[in-house]
Design a protein around this motif. Structure first.
Motif, PDB file in Angstrom:
ATOM      1  N   ALA A 129       1.110   8.802   0.760  1.00  0.00           N
ATOM      2  CA  ALA A 129       1.900   9.998   1.064  1.00  0.00           C
ATOM      3  C   ALA A 129       1.227  10.718   2.227  1.00  0.00           C
ATOM      4  CB  ALA A 129       1.970  10.911  -0.152  1.00  0.00           C
ATOM      5  N   VAL A 130       2.016  11.110   3.256  1.00  0.00           N
ATOM      6  CA  VAL A 130       1.411  11.778   4.436  1.00  0.00           C
ATOM      7  C   VAL A 130       2.130  13.072   4.840  1.00  0.00           C
ATOM      8  CG1 VAL A 130       0.428   9.645   5.424  1.00  0.00           C
ATOM      9  CG2 VAL A 130       2.730  10.328   6.066  1.00  0.00           C
ATOM     10  N   PRO A 131       2.645  13.976   4.067  1.00  0.00           N
ATOM     11  CA  PRO A 131       2.761  13.865   2.622  1.00  0.00           C
ATOM     12  C   PRO A 131       4.066  13.230   2.170  1.00  0.00           C
ATOM     13  CG  PRO A 131       3.339  16.075   3.297  1.00  0.00           C
ATOM     14  CD  PRO A 131       3.015  15.313   4.545  1.00  0.00           C
ATOM     15  N   ASN A 132       5.003  12.890   3.076  1.00  0.00           N
ATOM     16  CA  ASN A 132       6.202  12.177   2.583  1.00  0.00           C
ATOM     17  C   ASN A 132       5.786  10.754   2.187  1.00  0.00           C
ATOM     18  OD1 ASN A 132       5.886  11.481   5.269  1.00  0.00           O
ATOM     19  ND2 ASN A 132       8.049  11.230   5.652  1.00  0.00           N
ATOM     20  N   PRO A 133       6.557  10.124   1.317  1.00  0.00           N
ATOM     21  CA  PRO A 133       6.077   8.898   0.678  1.00  0.00           C
ATOM     22  C   PRO A 133       6.354   7.626   1.474  1.00  0.00           C
ATOM     23  CG  PRO A 133       8.169   9.583  -0.287  1.00  0.00           C
ATOM     24  CD  PRO A 133       7.844  10.601   0.768  1.00  0.00           C
ATOM     25  N   HIS A 134       5.349   6.760   1.544  1.00  0.00           N
ATOM     26  CA  HIS A 134       5.490   5.498   2.275  1.00  0.00           C
ATOM     27  C   HIS A 134       4.959   4.331   1.461  1.00  0.00           C
ATOM     28  CE1 HIS A 134       6.724   7.363   6.024  1.00  0.00           C
ATOM     29  NE2 HIS A 134       5.955   8.361   5.646  1.00  0.00           N
ATOM     30  N   LEU A 135       5.681   3.225   1.522  1.00  0.00           N
ATOM     31  CA  LEU A 135       5.256   1.975   0.910  1.00  0.00           C
ATOM     32  C   LEU A 135       5.199   0.958   2.043  1.00  0.00           C
ATOM     33  CD1 LEU A 135       4.614   0.616  -1.827  1.00  0.00           C
ATOM     34  CD2 LEU A 135       7.005  -0.116  -1.892  1.00  0.00           C
ATOM     35  N   ILE A 136       4.030   0.319   2.198  1.00  0.00           N
ATOM     36  CA  ILE A 136       3.766  -0.482   3.397  1.00  0.00           C
ATOM     37  C   ILE A 136       3.367  -1.895   3.011  1.00  0.00           C
ATOM     38  CG2 ILE A 136       2.170  -0.688   5.358  1.00  0.00           C
ATOM     39  CD1 ILE A 136       1.895   2.569   4.663  1.00  0.00           C
TER      40      ILE A 136
ATOM     41  N   THR B 177       0.876  -1.180   0.000  1.00  0.00           N
ATOM     42  CA  THR B 177       0.000   0.000   0.000  1.00  0.00           C
ATOM     43  C   THR B 177       0.905   1.220   0.000  1.00  0.00           C
ATOM     44  OG1 THR B 177      -1.711  -1.200   1.225  1.00  0.00           O
ATOM     45  CG2 THR B 177      -1.803   1.216   1.303  1.00  0.00           C
ATOM     46  N   ALA B 178       0.615   2.165  -0.904  1.00  0.00           N
ATOM     47  CA  ALA B 178       1.448   3.372  -1.000  1.00  0.00           C
ATOM     48  C   ALA B 178       0.637   4.581  -0.549  1.00  0.00           C
ATOM     49  CB  ALA B 178       1.937   3.559  -2.431  1.00  0.00           C
TER      50      ALA B 178
END
Ligand SMILES: N[C@H](CCC[C@H](N)C(=O)O)C(=O)O
Length: 330
Positions: A166-173, A163-164
């Motif tokens: 942005a919070v707002p930096n980007p994360h892939l989980i 799951t991708a």
């Protein structure tokens, strides 16, 4: 002499510099050079850190200050959740306020002081926002999709789903088994996606999560611009949202989620607004481990040989808090 601090949230460590205390604030180039040097595990100060937090004035009327985050490699992070808690504590003490807003790169975020997690463990809650799932916001490309929500990405891994956010930096989980959590998988995928690659071409923070129980997670993160850290606040927040989205039987919106990490534990609350909008509260420690005196001249010339560093003693209280929380996984 200027006072700077060494701080941490869940053992995600930073130096904190308040530019408003300087006669002549550092230029952006000086800040980036200082960040690369002071955070270096060998050549830096006090065994380095995961980043440099730069506090400054804000000209936004609703904010009492601003925060910039510089990673160890000199890249800029649009947000940092663990860092924002320590900046919030710094500004709370400086201005004698317990609830206010802090300007960050993309948003003015609400923060507040909360009841201490334990004796001697000051605790703050910070807003993690705005949230986006769009390819352009992360950004990613060449994956034949505009969003990634619990999807297989054979280009990246044969078995896992991702799951991708942005919070707002980007994360892939990815939600993984214990075997995968303890394998080299996260190191490999984190390193691949944070070097030249056609998918996440600006890099991405990669988090693996293990479900411990209802509203309870363990999260480990390989950070963009840093590598493995003890904890990533925005990563744990984005993972909490992915938990609610992908495992609705195990996670509740608006309820407190406990997130264990290699450096300790935080609490999150995921708020669901209209039109698939979300924001997250990230609640955790804001610990000052060292007060450091350095001359303004040395800050400008990036000279770290003449500093005076003094331990605050707060780490003892933090260590005893950690011993008592009995993290399910190390
Ligand atoms: N450790 C931080 C995030 C740093 C993010 C950074 N590695 C990037 O996005 O470039 C946190 O607590 O949220």
């Amino acid at each position: 002499m200027i006072q700077i601090q060494k701080v941490h949230g869940s053992m995600n460590t930073f130096f904190l510099l308040d530019q408003t205390e300087l006669i002549q604030p550092l230029t952006q180039t000086e800040l980036v050079n200082l960040a690369k040097h002071i955070t270096d595990n060998n050549q830096g100060l006090l065994n380095g850190s995961d980043g440099l937090l730069v506090v400054d004035h804000s000209d936004h009327p609703s904010c009492i200050g601003s925060m910039q985050v510089i990673n160890t490699d000199g890249s800029i992070a649009s947000m940092c959740g663990n860092g924002l808690r320590t900046v919030s504590r710094y500004l709370a003490e400086k201005f004698g306020q317990t609830e206010f807003r802090v300007e960050t790169q993309d948003a003015d975020l609400h923060v507040s002081q909360e009841a201490n997690f334990a004796e001697g463990v000051p605790t703050f809650s910070v807003e993690i926002s705005p949230v986006s799932f769009n390819r352009e916001s992360l950004p990613f490309s060449n994956l034949n999709t505009d969003t990634l929500i619990n999807q297989a990405i054979p280009e990246i891994d044969d078995n896992l789903t991702f799951t991708a956010i942005a919070v707002p930096n980007p994360h892939l989980i990815s939600f993984v088994s214990e075997d995968t959590m303890t394998s080299n998988s996260l190191a490999n995928i984190g390193a691949t996606l944070n070097s030249k690659n056609p998918y996440f071409y600006d890099g991405v923070n990669v988090s693996y999560a293990q479900i411990i129980g209802h509203n309870s997670l363990f999260v480990r993160t390989f950070e963009r611009g840093v590598g493995f850290t003890n904890a990533c606040g925005t990563g744990m927040s984005a993972t909490s949202l992915a938990f609610c989205l992908n495992h609705p039987e195990m996670a509740d919106y608006e309820q407190t989620i406990t997130v264990f990490n290699p450096g300790g534990m935080v609490k999150t609350r995921v708020h669901q607004l209209k039109n698939n909008n979300y924001y997250i509260d990230l609640i955790g420690n804001a610990t000052v481990t060292h007060q450091i005196l350095i001359s303004e001249q040395d800050l400008h010339t990036n000279l770290l040989d003449n500093v005076q560093a003094q331990e605050t003693g707060e780490q003892l209280a933090y260590d005893s808090f950690i011993t008592n929380i009995k993290a399910p996984i190390k």
